[in-house]
Design a protein around this motif. Structure first.
Motif, PDB file in Angstrom:
ATOM      1  N   ASN A 130      -3.836   0.918  -5.461  1.00 24.19           N
ATOM      2  CA  ASN A 130      -4.958   0.748  -4.637  1.00 24.19           C
ATOM      3  C   ASN A 130      -6.292   1.099  -5.205  1.00 24.19           C
ATOM      4  OD1 ASN A 130      -3.636  -0.541  -2.631  1.00 24.19           O
ATOM      5  ND2 ASN A 130      -3.497   1.135  -1.236  1.00 24.19           N
ATOM      6  N   ARG A 170      -1.864  -3.688   5.869  1.00 24.04           N
ATOM      7  CA  ARG A 170      -2.860  -2.718   5.081  1.00 24.04           C
ATOM      8  C   ARG A 170      -4.091  -2.423   5.941  1.00 24.04           C
ATOM      9  NH1 ARG A 170      -1.516  -5.598   0.370  1.00 24.04           N
ATOM     10  NH2 ARG A 170      -3.614  -6.328   0.579  1.00 24.04           N
ATOM     11  N   GLY A 226       0.825  -1.122   0.003  1.00 23.47           N
ATOM     12  CA  GLY A 226      -0.081  -0.035  -0.013  1.00 23.47           C
ATOM     13  C   GLY A 226       0.868   1.146  -0.183  1.00 23.47           C
TER      14      GLY A 226
END
Length: 182
Positions: free
Chosen positions: A96, A179, A52
């Motif tokens: 993402n 994450r 991430g």
């Protein structure tokens, strides 16, 4: 909760070390700018896609800056900290938003788009850092081709490594934990 925070810190530190080693492994001097090209961007992009954007930004900035310091490129260290952290934020943010959870082919396409956008920022970031803050002026343009090459190599490395690692159940599980996914 505390265990996940500890795991996150350990994995960020591990990836920062990987970025540092990949950056230092084969530094290729760029005489025009006084800097160097390296393979660290491949690990930075891989981190962004797996960890991430925010977690990878810490690993990318710290690992790359440490490599600059250890290799004697002290004047580049502050710029590298910011530029490489932004590379991870851009690539990881795009992935993402558009690629996470997608089929492998689509995910790879989004990774390539994110990688190109992030590496374009890297090229421009170093140009402006060298031209303005290091006082090289237009001479900083001499490093653009090498930085483009470094970015391209990084995108290829990430395109190979990310699918390999993301298919490992243990890696997916660890990355989901840091994450914040359940």
């Amino acid at each position: 909760m505390k265990q996940n925070q500890t795991l996150k810190i350990v994995l960020i530190a591990l990836f920062a070390a990987l970025v540092c080693v990949a950056t230092m492994l084969v530094p290729i001097p760029i005489p025009a700018s006084g800097g160097y090209a390296n393979a660290g961007d491949g690990v930075i992009l891989m981190c962004a896609f797996l960890m991430g954007p925010v977690n990878a930004a810490f690993a990318a900035g710290i690992g790359s800056m440490l490599a600059d310091l250890l290799l004697g490129y002290v004047s580049f260290a502050p710029g590298t900290l910011v530029i490489k952290a932004c590379v991870a934020l851009i690539a990881g943010g795009i992935f993402n938003r558009f690629g996470r959870g997608q089929a492998t082919g689509r995910a790879l396409g989004v990774q390539l788009i994110g990688g190109v956008a992030a590496e374009a920022f890297m090229v421009l970031g170093y140009f402006f850092y060298e031209a303005v803050l290091l006082g090289v002026g237009i001479g900083a343009a001499g490093g653009i081709a090498a930085n483009i090459g470094q970015g391209a190599v990084g995108i290829v490395i990430a395109a190979v490594l990310t699918p390999l690692l993301s298919h490992a159940h243990e890696v997916r599980e660890l990355m989901d934990k840091i994450r914040g996914a359940k």
